[in-house]
Design an enzyme around this catalytic site. Structure first.
Site, mmCIF file in Angstrom:
data_model
loop_
_atom_site.group_PDB
_atom_site.id
_atom_site.type_symbol
_atom_site.label_atom_id
_atom_site.label_comp_id
_atom_site.label_asym_id
_atom_site.label_seq_id
_atom_site.Cartn_x
_atom_site.Cartn_y
_atom_site.Cartn_z
ATOM 1 N N LYS A 85 0.824 -1.197 0.069
ATOM 2 C CA LYS A 85 0.016 -0.050 0.021
ATOM 3 C C LYS A 85 0.760 1.261 0.068
ATOM 4 C CE LYS A 85 -4.467 -0.111 2.406
ATOM 5 N NZ LYS A 85 -5.171 0.152 3.687
HETATM 6 O O1 G3P Z 1 -9.205 0.656 4.313
HETATM 7 C C1 G3P Z 1 -9.245 2.016 4.842
HETATM 8 C C2 G3P Z 1 -9.651 2.113 6.318
HETATM 9 O O2 G3P Z 1 -8.937 1.351 7.255
HETATM 10 C C3 G3P Z 1 -9.978 3.607 6.652
HETATM 11 O O3 G3P Z 1 -11.354 3.282 7.535
HETATM 12 O O4 G3P Z 1 -12.947 4.095 8.950
HETATM 13 O O5 G3P Z 1 -10.388 4.985 9.440
HETATM 14 O O6 G3P Z 1 -11.604 5.806 7.416
HETATM 15 P P1 G3P Z 1 -11.757 4.804 8.419
#
Ligand code: G3P
Length: 219
Positions: A85
């Site tokens: 990533k």
């Molecule tokens: O895959 C990306 C994810 O982990 C981000 O999620 O909920 O932190 O925006 P969030």
């Protein structure tokens, strides 16, 4: 649309792997910190590779192009299923171009608008990850970005896959499928919510009661 889990928690992955429907995993430093703070990221990721036999994303944190290239090569060497990533900024784009040419699979992360996805795809990324929930958080329609990227990639036959990320609830999963995302990655709680409907529970209860009644009548 493939279903991936967005977690660095091996127990969650073991639990989710029972159903045979989770075909990949995304991790990032925040998920690592949440699930397994104080552990070695490599060990966490390699354990995940032993649970799910599919693409497993592990994230770079280097701040310059050479550092990202070096870190991407190192992470890619951990296991054949690793996808590296890299966040999409100027340095990230150059690093994506350089390591993609070496055959390293890249999941471009922190994508918030279609131009970032277009650049990543043309630099050789295998996946682009628009963050839906974080756009919703700032009053922008995150899922519109997913649909726009899918349309652009379709129109120009770009082979990169659209990975809907930062999904926060089960409706996001349905909307990602409707938008044409190739993959939806979600927290374990969202995956569990995909199973559920109160009418299913009520219907099962009624069938059970009726089966008991019917069996009684017969005896
Ligand atoms: O895959 C990306 C994810 O982990 C981000 O999620 O909920 O932190 O925006 P969030």
């Amino acid at each position: 649309m493939k279903l991936w889990l967005d977690t660095a928690d091996a127990d969650e992955l073991r639990a989710a792997s029972r159903f045979g429907v989770i075909s990949g995993v995304t991790t990032n430093p925040s998920l690592w910190a949440k699930a397994a703070s104080g552990t070695d990221y490599r060990e966490v990721v390699v354990e995940i590779c032993s649970i799910i036999d599919g693409p497993i994303s592990a994230e770079c944190v280097a701040q310059d192009v050479d550092g990202l290239v070096e870190e991407a090569r190192k992470i890619a060497s951990w296991h054949p299923n690793i996808v590296v990533k890299i966040p999409l900024d100027e340095n990230g784009l150059e690093a994506i171009y350089r390591v993609s040419k070496e055959g390293i699979k890249i999941n471009t992360t922190l994508i918030f608008q279609p131009n970032q996805a277009l650049l990543a795809a043309q630099a050789g990324a295998t996946y682009v990850s628009p963050f839906v929930g974080r756009l919703d958080d700032i009053s922008q329609e995150g899922m519109t970005v997913v649909g726009d990227i899918v349309d652009i990639f379709d129109r120009y036959n770009l082979p990169a896959q659209v990975l809907a990320a930062s999904l926060r609830h089960p409706l996001h999963v349905i909307q990602a499928a409707q938008a044409g995302a190739h993959i939806a990655t979600m927290p374990y709680a969202v995956f569990q919510a995909m199973f559920k409907h109160p009418l299913t529970d009520a219907g099962m209860q009624k069938f059970l009661e009726d089966a008991r009644k019917a069996a009684k009548v017969r005896t």
